[in-house]
Design an enzyme around this catalytic site. Sequence first.
Site, PDB file in Angstrom:
ATOM      1  N   GLN A   1      28.702 102.092  15.329  1.00  0.00           N
ATOM      2  CA  GLN A   1      29.853 102.711  14.657  1.00  0.00           C
ATOM      3  C   GLN A   1      30.106 104.149  15.095  1.00  0.00           C
ATOM      4  O   GLN A   1      31.221 104.633  15.007  1.00  0.00           O
ATOM      5  CB  GLN A   1      29.657 102.690  13.132  1.00  0.00           C
ATOM      6  CG  GLN A   1      29.881 101.332  12.506  1.00  0.00           C
ATOM      7  CD  GLN A   1      31.323 100.854  12.620  1.00  0.00           C
ATOM      8  OE1 GLN A   1      32.266 101.623  12.479  1.00  0.00           O
ATOM      9  NE2 GLN A   1      31.493  99.575  12.891  1.00  0.00           N
TER      10      GLN A   1
ATOM     11  N   ALA B   1      31.263  98.849  23.395  1.00  0.00           N
ATOM     12  CA  ALA B   1      32.497  99.475  23.886  1.00  0.00           C
ATOM     13  C   ALA B   1      33.712  99.216  22.993  1.00  0.00           C
ATOM     14  O   ALA B   1      34.583 100.071  22.869  1.00  0.00           O
ATOM     15  CB  ALA B   1      32.790  98.978  25.311  1.00  0.00           C
ATOM     16  N   HIS B   2      33.761  98.045  22.362  1.00  0.00           N
ATOM     17  CA  HIS B   2      35.001  97.714  21.628  1.00  0.00           C
ATOM     18  C   HIS B   2      35.137  98.449  20.304  1.00  0.00           C
ATOM     19  O   HIS B   2      36.124  98.276  19.596  1.00  0.00           O
ATOM     20  CB  HIS B   2      35.126  96.197  21.414  1.00  0.00           C
ATOM     21  CG  HIS B   2      34.178  95.612  20.421  1.00  0.00           C
ATOM     22  ND1 HIS B   2      34.599  95.145  19.196  1.00  0.00           N
ATOM     23  CD2 HIS B   2      32.849  95.422  20.466  1.00  0.00           C
ATOM     24  CE1 HIS B   2      33.544  94.672  18.534  1.00  0.00           C
ATOM     25  NE2 HIS B   2      32.473  94.840  19.282  1.00  0.00           N
TER      26      HIS B   2
ATOM     27  N   ASN C   1      28.643 100.498   8.792  1.00  0.00           N
ATOM     28  CA  ASN C   1      29.961 100.003   9.181  1.00  0.00           C
ATOM     29  C   ASN C   1      30.858  99.656   8.002  1.00  0.00           C
ATOM     30  O   ASN C   1      32.058  99.518   8.158  1.00  0.00           O
ATOM     31  CB  ASN C   1      29.817  98.773  10.095  1.00  0.00           C
ATOM     32  CG  ASN C   1      28.846  97.752   9.545  1.00  0.00           C
ATOM     33  OD1 ASN C   1      27.698  98.063   9.225  1.00  0.00           O
ATOM     34  ND2 ASN C   1      29.299  96.526   9.415  1.00  0.00           N
TER      35      ASN C   1
ATOM     36  N   THR D   1      24.727  88.525  36.449  1.00  0.00           N
ATOM     37  CA  THR D   1      25.699  89.291  37.226  1.00  0.00           C
ATOM     38  C   THR D   1      26.487  90.196  36.289  1.00  0.00           C
ATOM     39  O   THR D   1      26.950  89.765  35.240  1.00  0.00           O
ATOM     40  CB  THR D   1      26.637  88.329  37.986  1.00  0.00           C
ATOM     41  OG1 THR D   1      25.817  87.510  38.813  1.00  0.00           O
ATOM     42  CG2 THR D   1      27.645  89.097  38.828  1.00  0.00           C
TER      43      THR D   1
ATOM     44  N   GLY E   1      27.114  94.855  21.217  1.00  0.00           N
ATOM     45  CA  GLY E   1      26.255  95.515  20.231  1.00  0.00           C
ATOM     46  C   GLY E   1      25.192  94.588  19.668  1.00  0.00           C
ATOM     47  O   GLY E   1      24.029  94.978  19.502  1.00  0.00           O
ATOM     48  N   SER E   2      25.562  93.357  19.380  1.00  0.00           N
ATOM     49  CA  SER E   2      24.593  92.417  18.799  1.00  0.00           C
ATOM     50  C   SER E   2      23.457  92.159  19.779  1.00  0.00           C
ATOM     51  O   SER E   2      22.289  92.087  19.379  1.00  0.00           O
ATOM     52  CB  SER E   2      25.267  91.091  18.437  1.00  0.00           C
ATOM     53  OG  SER E   2      26.273  91.294  17.482  1.00  0.00           O
TER      54      SER E   2
ATOM     55  N   CYS F   1      32.229  90.280   9.699  1.00  0.00           N
ATOM     56  CA  CYS F   1      31.268  89.185   9.779  1.00  0.00           C
ATOM     57  C   CYS F   1      31.037  88.542   8.427  1.00  0.00           C
ATOM     58  O   CYS F   1      30.557  87.419   8.349  1.00  0.00           O
ATOM     59  CB  CYS F   1      29.949  89.693  10.329  1.00  0.00           C
ATOM     60  SG  CYS F   1      30.198  91.004  11.504  1.00  0.00           S
TER      61      CYS F   1
HETATM   62  C1  LIG Z   1      30.251  95.801  15.382  1.00  0.00           C
HETATM   63  C2  LIG Z   1      28.856  96.129  15.066  1.00  0.00           C
HETATM   64  C3  LIG Z   1      27.784  95.441  15.661  1.00  0.00           C
HETATM   65  C4  LIG Z   1      27.982  94.253  16.566  1.00  0.00           C
HETATM   66  O1  LIG Z   1      28.542  94.599  17.786  1.00  0.00           O
HETATM   67  P1  LIG Z   1      29.196  93.460  18.699  1.00  0.00           P
HETATM   68  O2  LIG Z   1      29.663  94.180  19.913  1.00  0.00           O
HETATM   69  O3  LIG Z   1      30.333  92.886  17.895  1.00  0.00           O
HETATM   70  O4  LIG Z   1      28.162  92.442  18.987  1.00  0.00           O
HETATM   71  C5  LIG Z   1      26.499  95.847  15.357  1.00  0.00           C
HETATM   72  N1  LIG Z   1      26.266  96.864  14.518  1.00  0.00           N
HETATM   73  C6  LIG Z   1      27.260  97.544  13.923  1.00  0.00           C
HETATM   74  C7  LIG Z   1      26.941  98.682  13.019  1.00  0.00           C
HETATM   75  C8  LIG Z   1      28.591  97.205  14.166  1.00  0.00           C
HETATM   76  O5  LIG Z   1      29.564  97.876  13.573  1.00  0.00           O
END
Ligand SMILES: *Cc1c(COP(=O)(O)O)cnc(C)c1O
Length: 397
Positions: A181, A202-203, A153, A239, A73-74, A327
């Site tokens: 989210q 994905a997580h 979040n 890759t 996500g970041s 974070c």
């Molecule tokens: C968790 C989160 C991210 C960061 O995602 P990562 O996969 O941990 O890099 C960014 N934005 C929001 C709103 C999140 O909840």
Amino acid sequence: MSEKQIYLDHSATTYIKPEVFNEMLPYLNTYYGNPSSIYAMSRVTEQAIDQARERVAKVLNTAKDEIYFTGGGSEADNWALKGVAFAHKNRGNHIITTKIEHHAILHTCEFLEKNGFQVTYLPVDSQGFINPDELKKAITDKTILVSVMFANNEIGTIEPISEIGKICRERNVLFHTDAVQVAGHVPIDVKALNIDLLSLAAHKFYGPKGVGVLYIRRGVKIDSLIHGGGQERGKRAGTENIAGIVGLGKALELSVSNMEEENRHLGFLRDKLINGLTQIPYTRLNGPAGDKRMTSNVNVCFEFIEGESMLLLLDSKGVAASSGSACTSGSLDPSHVLLAIGLPHEIAHGSLRLTLGSATTEQDIDYVLEVLPPIVQRLRDMSPLWKKFLQEEGKAQ
Ligand SMILES: *Cc1c(COP(=O)(O)O)cnc(C)c1O
């Protein structure tokens, strides 16, 4: 570790569902061929990635060639902002975002400010909503990008994305949304919502860590963030994380397939938890109640309490929770989101975020409602502020 383990931090990350894990496994051992090569084993991995891309495109109501896999996500957030900013800098240098974004957006904006861009940080109201009229007023002829998160979040507020999309399209400004989210939890139609760029990871929906997506509408000009090989149509080199990508596709499809049922279940548990917690005196709910709130999110402040001590005591009872976002834990500053909704520092310090997930049961909620009130009482009994407050109220024995 306490014997009981109740995980209520699903907004920080989730476990991988067994169906997802099983689909990933062959790509970690049997099929390891580099998708860019030309032998049979590579065609298997190439097709697996193609299928995942198809699954994501379907969920977002878009086409496969608008889906780009990233390292989370970041990275997707960084790419959207830096990529659009640098590709459009001749047209303008103004970006609009909000005060309650994830740090992946806020710290990227700070970086861009050091590189000649100007950023407007829109305020939010006491429940965390931005005002679309303020967005309209903030747009100038130098504005190239608006980035507003789909849902927050920390406090679960779902922003008026449809209105924001409409405004941006009318004013010919690109619209990015951090949907990390909400993906897999709330329906997303990028076409109907006029979204030009969208991040997901994905997580946060029972897939693996370290893999995400940036949706980029066809025709949007964007610079690369990672330069190198020709992967992801030359826009994101490296890759491919084949197993991760397969897991992302499966997890998203799975989440969407039982989204309604899950939201009904979680919404019930969420409201039970909120109702129970707000019975504790001097407790307030952060973020809205009802359908503009993520069904998984509970965030409250207990006055006269330090969030960190509460987390440790909850942990000793086997409850994994958070006081802001993953974070910001470990820093002494209160959450920027709670400050933005207008909470004073001392109250923002007493926040607790409990985020529910697929495996959360009513028994879990009952357990939290049983162990938490005595923890709050114990911490208040130790607090000089609480003693002072009671004396002032004339309630001290
Ligand atoms: C968790 C989160 C991210 C960061 O995602 P990562 O996969 O941990 O890099 C960014 N934005 C929001 C709103 C999140 O909840």
